[in-house]
Scaffold this motif. Sequence first.
Motif, PDB file in Angstrom:
ATOM      1  N   UNK A 143       0.815  -1.216   0.000  1.00 49.12           N
ATOM      2  CA  UNK A 143       0.000   0.000   0.000  1.00 49.12           C
ATOM      3  C   UNK A 143       0.843   1.258   0.000  1.00 49.12           C
ATOM      4  N   UNK A 144       1.890   1.294   0.854  1.00 50.86           N
ATOM      5  CA  UNK A 144       2.720   2.493   0.923  1.00 50.86           C
ATOM      6  C   UNK A 144       3.481   2.718  -0.379  1.00 50.86           C
ATOM      7  N   UNK A 145       3.872   1.634  -1.031  1.00 54.97           N
ATOM      8  CA  UNK A 145       4.591   1.766  -2.299  1.00 54.97           C
ATOM      9  C   UNK A 145       3.650   2.222  -3.418  1.00 54.97           C
ATOM     10  N   UNK A 146       2.433   1.678  -3.448  1.00 53.84           N
ATOM     11  CA  UNK A 146       1.461   2.080  -4.465  1.00 53.84           C
ATOM     12  C   UNK A 146       1.114   3.564  -4.334  1.00 53.84           C
ATOM     13  N   UNK A 147       0.864   3.995  -3.098  1.00 52.53           N
ATOM     14  CA  UNK A 147       0.518   5.393  -2.880  1.00 52.53           C
ATOM     15  C   UNK A 147       1.688   6.320  -3.137  1.00 52.53           C
ATOM     16  N   UNK A 148       2.853   5.990  -2.598  1.00 52.32           N
ATOM     17  CA  UNK A 148       4.022   6.871  -2.726  1.00 52.32           C
ATOM     18  C   UNK A 148       4.526   6.930  -4.163  1.00 52.32           C
ATOM     19  N   UNK A 149       4.342   5.854  -4.921  1.00 55.34           N
ATOM     20  CA  UNK A 149       4.776   5.866  -6.315  1.00 55.34           C
ATOM     21  C   UNK A 149       4.101   6.951  -7.130  1.00 55.34           C
ATOM     22  N   UNK A 150       2.875   7.331  -6.732  1.00 55.65           N
ATOM     23  CA  UNK A 150       2.155   8.369  -7.478  1.00 55.65           C
ATOM     24  C   UNK A 150       2.821   9.724  -7.356  1.00 55.65           C
ATOM     25  N   UNK A 151       3.715   9.901  -6.384  1.00 56.44           N
ATOM     26  CA  UNK A 151       4.413  11.181  -6.246  1.00 56.44           C
ATOM     27  C   UNK A 151       5.258  11.490  -7.477  1.00 56.44           C
ATOM     28  N   UNK A 152       5.548  10.466  -8.282  1.00 56.64           N
ATOM     29  CA  UNK A 152       6.274  10.696  -9.527  1.00 56.64           C
ATOM     30  C   UNK A 152       5.547  11.628 -10.477  1.00 56.64           C
ATOM     31  N   UNK A 153       4.224  11.742 -10.333  1.00 53.60           N
ATOM     32  CA  UNK A 153       3.449  12.653 -11.169  1.00 53.60           C
ATOM     33  C   UNK A 153       3.449  14.072 -10.627  1.00 53.60           C
ATOM     34  N   UNK A 154       3.594  14.221  -9.315  1.00 49.18           N
ATOM     35  CA  UNK A 154       3.372  15.520  -8.679  1.00 49.18           C
ATOM     36  C   UNK A 154       4.663  16.278  -8.409  1.00 49.18           C
ATOM     37  N   UNK A 155       5.678  15.571  -7.901  1.00 49.08           N
ATOM     38  CA  UNK A 155       6.939  16.237  -7.585  1.00 49.08           C
ATOM     39  C   UNK A 155       7.729  16.411  -8.879  1.00 49.08           C
ATOM     40  N   UNK A 156       8.144  17.637  -9.177  1.00 50.10           N
ATOM     41  CA  UNK A 156       8.828  17.874 -10.463  1.00 50.10           C
ATOM     42  C   UNK A 156      10.188  17.190 -10.523  1.00 50.10           C
ATOM     43  N   UNK A 157      10.654  16.868 -11.755  1.00 51.26           N
ATOM     44  CA  UNK A 157       9.983  17.081 -13.036  1.00 51.26           C
ATOM     45  C   UNK A 157       8.916  16.026 -13.291  1.00 51.26           C
ATOM     46  N   UNK A 158       7.766  16.455 -13.797  1.00 48.33           N
ATOM     47  CA  UNK A 158       6.633  15.554 -13.991  1.00 48.33           C
ATOM     48  C   UNK A 158       6.225  15.530 -15.455  1.00 48.33           C
ATOM     49  N   UNK A 159       6.118  14.327 -16.011  1.00 44.68           N
ATOM     50  CA  UNK A 159       5.727  14.206 -17.415  1.00 44.68           C
ATOM     51  C   UNK A 159       4.331  14.764 -17.645  1.00 44.68           C
ATOM     52  N   UNK A 160       3.420  14.497 -16.714  1.00 46.21           N
ATOM     53  CA  UNK A 160       2.037  14.920 -16.916  1.00 46.21           C
ATOM     54  C   UNK A 160       1.904  16.440 -16.798  1.00 46.21           C
ATOM     55  N   UNK A 161       2.773  17.068 -16.007  1.00 46.60           N
ATOM     56  CA  UNK A 161       2.766  18.533 -15.933  1.00 46.60           C
ATOM     57  C   UNK A 161       3.217  19.146 -17.254  1.00 46.60           C
ATOM     58  N   UNK A 162       4.189  18.497 -17.905  1.00 47.08           N
ATOM     59  CA  UNK A 162       4.629  18.976 -19.216  1.00 47.08           C
ATOM     60  C   UNK A 162       3.479  18.893 -20.210  1.00 47.08           C
ATOM     61  N   UNK A 163       2.765  17.764 -20.199  1.00 48.20           N
ATOM     62  CA  UNK A 163       1.629  17.579 -21.108  1.00 48.20           C
ATOM     63  C   UNK A 163       0.553  18.621 -20.818  1.00 48.20           C
ATOM     64  N   UNK A 164       0.214  18.825 -19.537  1.00 51.72           N
ATOM     65  CA  UNK A 164      -0.795  19.816 -19.174  1.00 51.72           C
ATOM     66  C   UNK A 164      -0.345  21.217 -19.573  1.00 51.72           C
ATOM     67  N   UNK A 165       0.936  21.544 -19.319  1.00 52.95           N
ATOM     68  CA  UNK A 165       1.438  22.868 -19.661  1.00 52.95           C
ATOM     69  C   UNK A 165       1.329  23.150 -21.147  1.00 52.95           C
ATOM     70  N   UNK A 166       1.645  22.137 -21.970  1.00 49.84           N
ATOM     71  CA  UNK A 166       1.523  22.298 -23.422  1.00 49.84           C
ATOM     72  C   UNK A 166       0.058  22.459 -23.822  1.00 49.84           C
ATOM     73  N   UNK A 345      -7.529  14.408 -23.316  1.00 58.90           N
ATOM     74  CA  UNK A 345      -8.897  14.171 -23.773  1.00 58.90           C
ATOM     75  C   UNK A 345      -9.872  15.240 -23.291  1.00 58.90           C
ATOM     76  N   UNK A 346      -9.635  15.765 -22.101  1.00 62.01           N
ATOM     77  CA  UNK A 346     -10.643  16.625 -21.472  1.00 62.01           C
ATOM     78  C   UNK A 346     -10.334  18.107 -21.526  1.00 62.01           C
ATOM     79  N   UNK A 347      -9.123  18.477 -21.947  1.00 58.55           N
ATOM     80  CA  UNK A 347      -8.730  19.888 -21.898  1.00 58.55           C
ATOM     81  C   UNK A 347      -9.666  20.797 -22.694  1.00 58.55           C
ATOM     82  N   UNK A 348     -10.093  20.327 -23.870  1.00 53.72           N
ATOM     83  CA  UNK A 348     -10.903  21.183 -24.739  1.00 53.72           C
ATOM     84  C   UNK A 348     -12.199  21.604 -24.073  1.00 53.72           C
ATOM     85  N   UNK A 349     -12.784  20.723 -23.282  1.00 52.39           N
ATOM     86  CA  UNK A 349     -14.058  21.024 -22.634  1.00 52.39           C
ATOM     87  C   UNK A 349     -13.855  21.636 -21.251  1.00 52.39           C
ATOM     88  N   UNK A 350     -12.875  21.123 -20.514  1.00 51.08           N
ATOM     89  CA  UNK A 350     -12.722  21.537 -19.112  1.00 51.08           C
ATOM     90  C   UNK A 350     -12.114  22.927 -18.982  1.00 51.08           C
TER      91      UNK A 350
END
Length: 434
Positions: A143-166, A345-350
């Motif tokens: 559980x701790x590994x599954x939850x903590x692994x998600x920090x890879x999206x939030x703590x920079x550098x984050x691939x998903x932040x680059x996608x959102x920024x673009x 997928x959702x940027x255009x509407x959101x």
Amino acid sequence: MDALYTTGLLVACLLLILGSGVWIGLALLGVGWLAMDLFTTRPVGDAMVTTIWGAGSSWTLTALPMFIWMGEILFRSRLSEDMFRGLAPWMQWLPGRLLHTNIIGCTIFAAVSGSSAATCATIGKMTIPELRGRGYPERLIIGSLAGSGTLGLLIPPSLIMIVYGVAANVSIARLFIAGIGPGLLLATLFVGYVALWSVFHPGRLPGDRMRAGLAEKLRASRNLLPTVVLIVAVLGSIYAGIATATEAAAIGVVGALGLSLVQGTLTRDSFVEGLLGATRLSCMIALILAGAAFLTLAMGFTGMPRALAEWIDGLGLPPAALLAALAVFYIILGCFLDGISMVVLTMAVVLPTVETAGFDLVWFGIFMVLVVEMAQITPPVGFNLFVLQGMTDHQITYIALAALPFFVLMAVAVVFVSLFPEIALYLPRQMMAG
């Protein structure tokens, strides 16, 4: 109502195409083609070519494959082993002891990775055998590994932040800085939960087998030095204004190659495997972004985003209710799509809706990343669940239940960031003021 009918029809087409096994990027292109062909008079071909070229040739997007390659190089290095050796002696005084190496290790590795799955896999390949061998409870290890692994999206550098920024035309450097506060908040919540659980279940933890004096702890800390140097080189260059996100990504790749060379893990095979892995993932994301850009253009010509934004605005939802609705929407969507696909997928509407409601787009990017993080540990398509299933041979349901407390803690973090936006916005404002 026409806009709702059109949206429903296109969503049904998208789900049908995705369900047939077509790649996500091609499915987006196909639905965009249908939208323009059926609901507009504009020629489709030239619009598609121009949009795909524009989406694929963005300079900002060059940071993406570089950060992915850096993560691939580090995944094949001894970084996780060095981090475990450096962190373990310092964790003994905390309730829960070595269980915190999952959380702290993922927090540190997230600062040089950018990927949730890579963070989870890299730290897990070292900590799971160690913690199992020492007799720590399996459910909390997972559980701790599954939850903590998600920090890879939030703590920079984050691939998903680059996608959102673009996609949202927002400064990637500001997004990176905005992710630090919420990332540390989430890591603190995880550490607090493990500590409290350990206080209330002392008999479930193994005896303290490791006693280390200050001198031994300091010697062990030398193993953390390469990671710290790489983090300072990559993130420090951005925050100091020395390098853009793209240039910092190049610095990270050079640093990761140098670190791997010094460790003796850089071989011809590992270099080629890392390069091919980064190429495959980068091409997949680029195709998704190109398809999403064309779908966004098509939806813009049909007038759906504006109509839907006006419809939502007409409902008179207060900002808190709108955020709650969006959070539920993304969590449900995350049961079926990966995070990057959810964003594009959702940027255009959101985005029109969010801008109409008056939310800061940098803050909303962090809000979205937090909610997408939650989707990483929700079945049936939680990427971290798949990673851990391959590493532990547990069923998805077992891993999802083990991760449930950390899912709840992420929801708590979303509430905190919503009630106190300065958690995300303070550092970017300080950067702009400086």
